[in-house]
Design a protein around this motif. Sequence first.
Motif, PDB file in Angstrom:
ATOM      1  N   PRO A  50       0.831  -1.208   0.000  1.00 48.24           N
ATOM      2  CA  PRO A  50       0.000   0.000   0.000  1.00 48.24           C
ATOM      3  C   PRO A  50       0.865   1.258   0.000  1.00 48.24           C
ATOM      4  N   SER A  51       0.245   2.373  -0.305  1.00 48.71           N
ATOM      5  CA  SER A  51       0.952   3.650  -0.310  1.00 48.71           C
ATOM      6  C   SER A  51       1.471   3.967   1.094  1.00 48.71           C
ATOM      7  N   THR A  52       2.701   4.418   1.163  1.00 45.65           N
ATOM      8  CA  THR A  52       3.286   4.809   2.449  1.00 45.65           C
ATOM      9  C   THR A  52       3.203   6.325   2.649  1.00 45.65           C
ATOM     10  N   LEU A  53       2.628   7.013   1.666  1.00 44.84           N
ATOM     11  CA  LEU A  53       2.547   8.474   1.736  1.00 44.84           C
ATOM     12  C   LEU A  53       1.416   8.918   2.657  1.00 44.84           C
ATOM     13  N   SER A  54       1.661   9.999   3.383  1.00 44.74           N
ATOM     14  CA  SER A  54       0.587  10.575   4.195  1.00 44.74           C
ATOM     15  C   SER A  54      -0.353  11.344   3.262  1.00 44.74           C
ATOM     16  N   THR A  55      -1.508  11.723   3.775  1.00 45.65           N
ATOM     17  CA  THR A  55      -2.479  12.490   2.971  1.00 45.65           C
ATOM     18  C   THR A  55      -1.851  13.792   2.496  1.00 45.65           C
ATOM     19  N   ARG A  56      -1.124  14.462   3.385  1.00 45.53           N
ATOM     20  CA  ARG A  56      -0.489  15.735   3.029  1.00 45.53           C
ATOM     21  C   ARG A  56       0.600  15.536   1.966  1.00 45.53           C
ATOM     22  N   GLU A  57       1.402  14.483   2.118  1.00 46.18           N
ATOM     23  CA  GLU A  57       2.458  14.210   1.125  1.00 46.18           C
ATOM     24  C   GLU A  57       1.853  13.937  -0.251  1.00 46.18           C
ATOM     25  N   SER A  58       0.765  13.176  -0.271  1.00 38.16           N
ATOM     26  CA  SER A  58       0.078  12.894  -1.537  1.00 38.16           C
ATOM     27  C   SER A  58      -0.436  14.180  -2.167  1.00 38.16           C
ATOM     28  N   GLN A  59      -1.022  15.026  -1.343  1.00 36.56           N
ATOM     29  CA  GLN A  59      -1.576  16.302  -1.819  1.00 36.56           C
ATOM     30  C   GLN A  59      -0.473  17.159  -2.455  1.00 36.56           C
ATOM     31  N   LEU A  60       0.671  17.226  -1.789  1.00 39.71           N
ATOM     32  CA  LEU A  60       1.782  18.044  -2.298  1.00 39.71           C
ATOM     33  C   LEU A  60       2.397  17.444  -3.563  1.00 39.71           C
ATOM     34  N   LEU A  61       2.463  16.122  -3.635  1.00 45.45           N
ATOM     35  CA  LEU A  61       3.016  15.500  -4.847  1.00 45.45           C
ATOM     36  C   LEU A  61       2.087  15.715  -6.043  1.00 45.45           C
TER      37      LEU A  61
ATOM     38  N   ALA B 254      10.123  14.084   2.973  1.00 48.88           N
ATOM     39  CA  ALA B 254       9.661  12.772   3.455  1.00 48.88           C
ATOM     40  C   ALA B 254       9.137  11.931   2.297  1.00 48.88           C
ATOM     41  N   ALA B 255       8.389  12.572   1.388  1.00 44.29           N
ATOM     42  CA  ALA B 255       7.825  11.855   0.232  1.00 44.29           C
ATOM     43  C   ALA B 255       8.926  11.374  -0.704  1.00 44.29           C
ATOM     44  N   ILE B 256       9.950  12.192  -0.878  1.00 49.06           N
ATOM     45  CA  ILE B 256      11.099  11.819  -1.720  1.00 49.06           C
ATOM     46  C   ILE B 256      11.792  10.599  -1.126  1.00 49.06           C
ATOM     47  N   GLY B 257      11.958  10.622   0.206  1.00 46.34           N
ATOM     48  CA  GLY B 257      12.582   9.487   0.891  1.00 46.34           C
ATOM     49  C   GLY B 257      11.771   8.209   0.747  1.00 46.34           C
ATOM     50  N   LYS B 258      10.449   8.314   0.888  1.00 44.36           N
ATOM     51  CA  LYS B 258       9.578   7.137   0.822  1.00 44.36           C
ATOM     52  C   LYS B 258       9.527   6.519  -0.574  1.00 44.36           C
ATOM     53  N   THR B 259       9.687   7.340  -1.602  1.00 47.29           N
ATOM     54  CA  THR B 259       9.624   6.823  -2.983  1.00 47.29           C
ATOM     55  C   THR B 259      11.005   6.469  -3.528  1.00 47.29           C
ATOM     56  N   GLY B 260      12.060   6.874  -2.798  1.00 45.63           N
ATOM     57  CA  GLY B 260      13.421   6.604  -3.266  1.00 45.63           C
ATOM     58  C   GLY B 260      13.805   7.471  -4.451  1.00 45.63           C
TER      59      GLY B 260
ATOM     60  N   ARG C 176      11.410  16.153  -6.053  1.00 47.36           N
ATOM     61  CA  ARG C 176       9.961  16.094  -5.831  1.00 47.36           C
ATOM     62  C   ARG C 176       9.219  15.704  -7.105  1.00 47.36           C
ATOM     63  N   THR C 177       9.738  16.147  -8.248  1.00 44.86           N
ATOM     64  CA  THR C 177       9.092  15.808  -9.533  1.00 44.86           C
ATOM     65  C   THR C 177       9.179  14.307  -9.781  1.00 44.86           C
ATOM     66  N   GLU C 178      10.344  13.742  -9.515  1.00 49.11           N
ATOM     67  CA  GLU C 178      10.531  12.298  -9.692  1.00 49.11           C
ATOM     68  C   GLU C 178       9.676  11.520  -8.687  1.00 49.11           C
ATOM     69  N   ALA C 179       9.598  12.024  -7.455  1.00 49.81           N
ATOM     70  CA  ALA C 179       8.775  11.376  -6.429  1.00 49.81           C
ATOM     71  C   ALA C 179       7.315  11.355  -6.860  1.00 49.81           C
ATOM     72  N   ALA C 180       6.855  12.462  -7.419  1.00 51.41           N
ATOM     73  CA  ALA C 180       5.467  12.554  -7.892  1.00 51.41           C
ATOM     74  C   ALA C 180       5.220  11.565  -9.025  1.00 51.41           C
ATOM     75  N   ARG C 181       6.185  11.459  -9.935  1.00 51.51           N
ATOM     76  CA  ARG C 181       6.047  10.548 -11.083  1.00 51.51           C
ATOM     77  C   ARG C 181       6.001   9.091 -10.600  1.00 51.51           C
ATOM     78  N   ILE C 182       6.900   8.738  -9.668  1.00 52.20           N
ATOM     79  CA  ILE C 182       6.947   7.368  -9.133  1.00 52.20           C
ATOM     80  C   ILE C 182       5.634   7.042  -8.411  1.00 52.20           C
ATOM     81  N   ALA C 183       5.170   7.983  -7.584  1.00 49.01           N
ATOM     82  CA  ALA C 183       3.922   7.770  -6.840  1.00 49.01           C
ATOM     83  C   ALA C 183       2.743   7.586  -7.791  1.00 49.01           C
ATOM     84  N   GLN C 184       2.761   8.373  -8.872  1.00 51.49           N
ATOM     85  CA  GLN C 184       1.673   8.254  -9.854  1.00 51.49           C
ATOM     86  C   GLN C 184       1.721   6.905 -10.571  1.00 51.49           C
ATOM     87  N   GLU C 185       2.924   6.471 -10.943  1.00 49.86           N
ATOM     88  CA  GLU C 185       3.078   5.185 -11.628  1.00 49.86           C
ATOM     89  C   GLU C 185       2.625   4.022 -10.749  1.00 49.86           C
ATOM     90  N   ARG C 186       2.821   4.162  -9.439  1.00 49.25           N
ATOM     91  CA  ARG C 186       2.400   3.095  -8.515  1.00 49.25           C
ATOM     92  C   ARG C 186       0.918   3.165  -8.200  1.00 49.25           C
TER      93      ARG C 186
END
Length: 201
Positions: free
Chosen positions: A138-149, A178-184, A188-198
């Motif tokens: 499951p997603s490890t991102l918090s609601t706020r991290e998701s919103q910002l990504l 924190a979001a960058i760390g969780k997505t590796g 932030r742009t790459e973190a957003a892309r990875i989160a979206q792909e997942r």
Amino acid sequence: MIKVLLADDQALVRGALAALLDLESDLEVVAEVSRGDEVLEAARTSGADVCLLDVEMPGMSGLEVTEQLTRTLPGTRSLVVTTFGRPGYVRRALDAGAAGFVVKDTPARELAEAVRRVHAGMRVVDPDLAAESLMDGPSTLSTRESQLLRLALEGASVAAMARTVHLSQGTVRNHLSAAIGKTGAGSRTEAARIAQERGWL
């Protein structure tokens, strides 16, 4: 006769699905809508048994619609049919109450069978996506991290994000870090892309 509602913002896809499903002697397409926020009313008035929902639609996403249908019309089953075979979407759809999740390139016979199985109270999930979903977790991102990504995907600056979510720029940077760390990711742009792909966003 199993009554089917189709919700997809692409008229061509909707038409093709309707034509394929109408070839089945036990399935009848009773309603077609192009927006997520039109599904509930159409399902109610048409008496649909199964709603085939695209994930990304104007007005309301297929995942939000699934949640709404589960809460308001529990007798109507949701089958998410999407181009976006992202593992995170599978988990989110099932958590919202979907009875099934398949991709749009599923052969017509298999799609018709998925509708029948969902109507019969079973759960149908594309096996490849199910396996990926289990591996990704499951997603490890918090609601706020998701919103910002999501804002990062739109190209918003840290200052613009801070104004939008009513936080200081320093706090926004902390959440993004924190979001960058969780997505590796490396940014932030790459973190957003990875989160979206997942399928996390």
